[in-house]
Scaffold this active site. Structure first.
Site, PDB file in Angstrom:
ATOM      1  N   TRP A 101       0.823  -1.224   0.000  1.00 14.00           N
ATOM      2  CA  TRP A 101       0.000   0.000   0.000  1.00 14.00           C
ATOM      3  C   TRP A 101       0.849   1.263   0.000  1.00 14.00           C
ATOM      4  CZ3 TRP A 101      -4.061  -1.654  -2.015  1.00 14.00           C
ATOM      5  CH2 TRP A 101      -4.507  -2.951  -1.731  1.00 14.00           C
ATOM      6  N   ASP A 171      -2.354   6.520   6.563  1.00 12.28           N
ATOM      7  CA  ASP A 171      -3.373   5.655   5.956  1.00 12.28           C
ATOM      8  C   ASP A 171      -3.761   4.614   7.000  1.00 12.28           C
ATOM      9  OD1 ASP A 171      -4.832   3.699   4.668  1.00 12.28           O
ATOM     10  OD2 ASP A 171      -3.346   3.302   3.108  1.00 12.28           O
ATOM     11  N   LYS A 195     -13.381  -1.949   6.027  1.00 14.89           N
ATOM     12  CA  LYS A 195     -12.768  -2.880   6.968  1.00 14.89           C
ATOM     13  C   LYS A 195     -13.567  -2.855   8.278  1.00 14.89           C
ATOM     14  CE  LYS A 195      -9.148  -2.794   4.065  1.00 14.89           C
ATOM     15  NZ  LYS A 195      -8.641  -3.884   3.259  1.00 14.89           N
TER      16      LYS A 195
END
Lengths: 360, 360
Positions: A101, A171, A195
């Site tokens: 990521w 993030d 999530k």
């Protein structure tokens, strides 16, 4: 059919109460005569929904007043581009590389300026978060960029780096609202909702006002300008109205169940059950370094790829799903976000024990 | 409480059957033991949902094989930026200006090159679509850009411009799937879902492969590159999974109810009831030019702003909502998308007659 334990890394389980309420309100939300999906985003009915969502999120995270809360679209993937477009003003940033990521964020940021990887977890397969105390940040960095919880490897920052006066952007997609955090340490926090928070298609951004006051190096189109969204309360264009409503129901569920302190306690308890077992198993081996373990994504493997496959096959009889590791690292992974009940973790460990006994 | 007639310009009414199915599947989709909201986008279960959505959409619109279908995020507002970023290769485009939405597209496109407004509806308040036969398109235009149905003014293209070999890009947000179209006339069609198709937060793009084969003038970040989405079947990143599922249910509803030919027939019948009444009323006056009327958004006003307000106030007793015109033009507007039943239109006209009789 009964509900199952879904160990997906995201989109992931949502609280049953939230889904039940969403179902019960599908034809008529609070006497409005319509579904939330059908409401004009300019209506008083919907304004109340988004206002409550923001207020509840502010309460949960104790967000200081000098931060804006935005509900946007495009997930982390669009944020990878928007953040450098909006906040790279001198053209240089520092990034701590902790996996896929951050690598994607680095790739996009390089289109807009110089990216300095100040610490890199790649040499050891991203099993650890790099040592934070030894990082030398550059004083001319427009911001320091990090990814808090790394779903693929099952790692999580054990603490936050000391960046001094630099702006720290985090993030938090896969650990957002899993425990309390001190928002004031960050210039910006963002998270894809899919999530811990809601359905895919909502990106929550919490941005300090001084960051928003920066002038981008190049003029930005409307959607890609965080300022425009901030000035319009996430309503410059039509926001993902139904997704925000579900996020709001999850916020209320969290508040009704003890807030983030209680969530941290439960999440630690859940993760401990799995990690304790993994640390003593003869055939299951944890992947992430012990000091950097995620409470959300527990990565492990058996003695061989064949045995991993057999484990996944055997999981079907208990209807456990999505236990396969990310294709980039293989192995196994149990994602145990907020909505995964402790019973799910216990049931998984019971199966692991049964599997282990059969293979010793 | 009972369901109401919601005349919102979007988000808007959805078919009751679709909402009922969504509610009934909220806790468990087809024996999966989970909500669609909870499904991994990488699972077989979800792949089936998005594949069926695409196949059904292709069937509805008879989309040729050399077009890709994408389910993205960010609405038309993000498309205003992405289209010039992706498809302006020589740096010049032609635009037909028909109101607020093309003006926003023009503003963003100017960041990336030269925009030539080849026809402009602004001088007459965007009540008409400019005369299409007299437009001289520039041969060096990378594409011609248009917005088919203009929600704010209630206008719709009565036919499409002849652009010769140029690529024609059509923002169909508010008339998408309201009637059959010949997709092959366009290089790209796109639409925000929140009018005729589903919840806000899904943008459907239908793009011809030769357009995707163009090389952007500047390298693009991942999310903003249509090619990346096309190469990954809208799954480069997590798509708005639940929204796409609802769109898919609407596609099935459309197919089960006669497809787009039947939709056109019903939509024409619904609009005719309103326009016929408006054309003979002594106190209600249609806004859009007769030759360019939208079947989706019927704009009108009474004799004064005060009377408009009184009309809106009186509408409450019938629980008609969102009849107020867009703030930029005022007046009144009834949006009657696919899911608005003919009974809703008849009931509205009955109220208009009652109101008129009371004010003559």
């Amino acid at each position: 059919m009964s509900r199952i334990f879904n160990f997906s890394a995201g989109p992931a389980m949502l609280p049953e109460e939230v889904l039940q309420q969403a179902a019960s309100e599908m034809m008529d939300k609070d006497g409005s005569g319509m579904s939330v999906m059908e409401m004009s985003h300019r209506s008083k009915f919907y304004q109340k929904i988004i206002d409550e969502a923001e207020a509840d999120l502010r309460k949960l995270l104790n967000i200081p007043e000098n931060y804006k809360v935005l509900f946007l679209q495009g997930g982390a993937t669009l944020a990878f581009a928007m953040i450098p477009m909006n906040f790279m003003v001198n053209g240089k940033i520092d990034v701590i590389n902790t996996g896929v990521w951050t690598k994607k964020a680095i790739k996009d940021a390089k289109l807009y300026g110089e990216v300095r990887v100040v610490a890199d977890g790649e040499p050891n397969g991203f099993k650890t978060i790099p040592d934070l105390d030894s990082i030398k940040f550059n004083k001319d960095a427009d911001y320091v960029y990090m990814c808090d919880n790394n779903t693929i490897y099952g790692t999580k920052y054990p603490k936050y780096p000391n960046v001094g006066d630099l702006a720290l952007i985090n993030d938090m997609s896969s650990c957002f609202l899993s425990e309390p955090i001190d928002v004031s340490k960050f210039a910006m926090i963002y998270a894809g909702a899919q999530k811990n928070v809601g359905p895919a298609g909502v990106t929550i951004c919490i941005i300090r006002e001084d960051l928003l006051a920066r002038t981008p190096r190049n003029p930005l189109p409307a959607y890609l300008d965080y300022r425009i969204h901030a000035e319009n309360g996430s309503m410059y264009n039509t926001p993902p109205t139904y997704g925000i409503y579900i996020c709001g129901l999850v916020f209320k569920w969290l508040l009704a169940h003890g807030g983030l302190e209680e969530r941290k306690r439960v999440n630690e308890e859940k993760a401990k059950i799995l990690y304790d077992y993994l640390d003593h198993s003869k055939i299951f081996k944890p992947y992430a370094d012990k000091a950097n373990r995620s409470l959300m994504n527990v990565t492990f493997r058996t003695l061989s790829e064949e045995m991993d496959a057999e484990f996944l096959e055997g999981a079907k009889k208990y209807r456990f799903t999505n236990l396969k590791g990310h294709r980039s690292v293989g192995g196994l992974r149990a994602s145990i976000y907020n909505a995964m009940p402790i019973e799910g973790v216990k049931a998984l460990v019971a199966y692991m024990k049964e599997f282990e006994e059969a293979h010793l």
